[in-house]
Design a protein around this motif. Structure first.
Motif, PDB file in Angstrom:
ATOM      1  N   PHE A 118       1.158   3.267  -2.482  1.00 14.29           N
ATOM      2  CA  PHE A 118       1.320   3.008  -1.052  1.00 14.29           C
ATOM      3  C   PHE A 118       0.798   4.187  -0.236  1.00 14.29           C
ATOM      4  O   PHE A 118       0.168   4.010   0.799  1.00 14.29           O
ATOM      5  N   PHE A 119       1.055   5.390  -0.717  1.00 15.51           N
ATOM      6  CA  PHE A 119       0.684   6.591   0.032  1.00 15.51           C
ATOM      7  C   PHE A 119      -0.802   6.930  -0.092  1.00 15.51           C
ATOM      8  O   PHE A 119      -1.287   7.815   0.594  1.00 15.51           O
ATOM      9  N   LEU A 120      -1.505   6.229  -0.958  1.00 12.94           N
ATOM     10  CA  LEU A 120      -2.959   6.390  -1.010  1.00 12.94           C
ATOM     11  C   LEU A 120      -3.612   5.668   0.163  1.00 12.94           C
ATOM     12  O   LEU A 120      -4.661   6.071   0.643  1.00 12.94           O
ATOM     13  N   LYS A 121      -2.973   4.598   0.613  1.00 13.16           N
ATOM     14  CA  LYS A 121      -3.525   3.801   1.711  1.00 13.16           C
ATOM     15  C   LYS A 121      -2.922   4.176   3.070  1.00 13.16           C
ATOM     16  O   LYS A 121      -3.604   4.126   4.085  1.00 13.16           O
ATOM     17  N   PHE A 122      -1.640   4.522   3.080  1.00 12.36           N
ATOM     18  CA  PHE A 122      -0.949   4.798   4.333  1.00 12.36           C
ATOM     19  C   PHE A 122      -0.518   6.261   4.386  1.00 12.36           C
ATOM     20  O   PHE A 122      -0.149   6.840   3.369  1.00 12.36           O
ATOM     21  N   LYS A 149      -1.108  -0.057  10.711  1.00 10.35           N
ATOM     22  CA  LYS A 149      -1.179  -1.292   9.927  1.00 10.35           C
ATOM     23  C   LYS A 149      -0.277  -1.248   8.682  1.00 10.35           C
ATOM     24  O   LYS A 149      -0.643  -1.711   7.610  1.00 10.35           O
ATOM     25  N   ILE A 150       0.899  -0.678   8.862  1.00 17.99           N
ATOM     26  CA  ILE A 150       1.894  -0.637   7.790  1.00 17.99           C
ATOM     27  C   ILE A 150       2.630  -1.972   7.792  1.00 17.99           C
ATOM     28  O   ILE A 150       3.172  -2.381   8.820  1.00 17.99           O
TER      29      ILE A 150
END
Length: 116
Positions: free
Chosen positions: A78-82, A36-37
């Motif tokens: 961004f990298f906390l979620k993906f 889901k990116i």
């Protein structure tokens, strides 16, 4: 009059949907959609920062060869979620063609159509 033109242009852009190529689907969108990116968001960030296809392609290539946060255009949040991207094991030609297909698919200019 100008507003009508731009509204028509925007609606015709949204109405057009281009199918992704097999190369793009297999090498890029399969993971982007699975995780889901938001590919459109990623493309827009590259476009705003680099503005030309050549500069965007070079930056994406560097990131995909060495996918570290420092090489990414995305903010730290961004990298906390993906998840962080793993290095791709593609040969140079496939990697360059996949990046080109990704940029062509999301390119705003390809979606614009002037009224005849």
């Amino acid at each position: 009059m100008v507003k009508k033109f731009f509204i028509t242009l925007l609606l015709s852009t949204l109405a057009q949907s281009k199918e992704p190529s097999y190369l793009l689907q297999q090498n890029c969108l399969k993971c982007h959609t699975g995780q889901k990116i938001p590919s459109e968001l990623v493309y827009r960030r590259y476009l705003m920062k680099f503005s030309t296809k050549e500069r965007m392609q070079k930056s994406i290539y560097i990131f995909l060869k060495n996918p570290k946060k420092e090489n990414s255009i995305m903010p730290q949040q961004f990298f906390l979620k993906f998840p962080q991207k793993e290095a791709l094991d593609f040969n140079e030609t496939v990697l360059e063609e996949s990046i080109g297909a990704y940029l062509d698919f999301f390119d705003v200019k390809n979606k614009l159509e002037l009224e005849k």
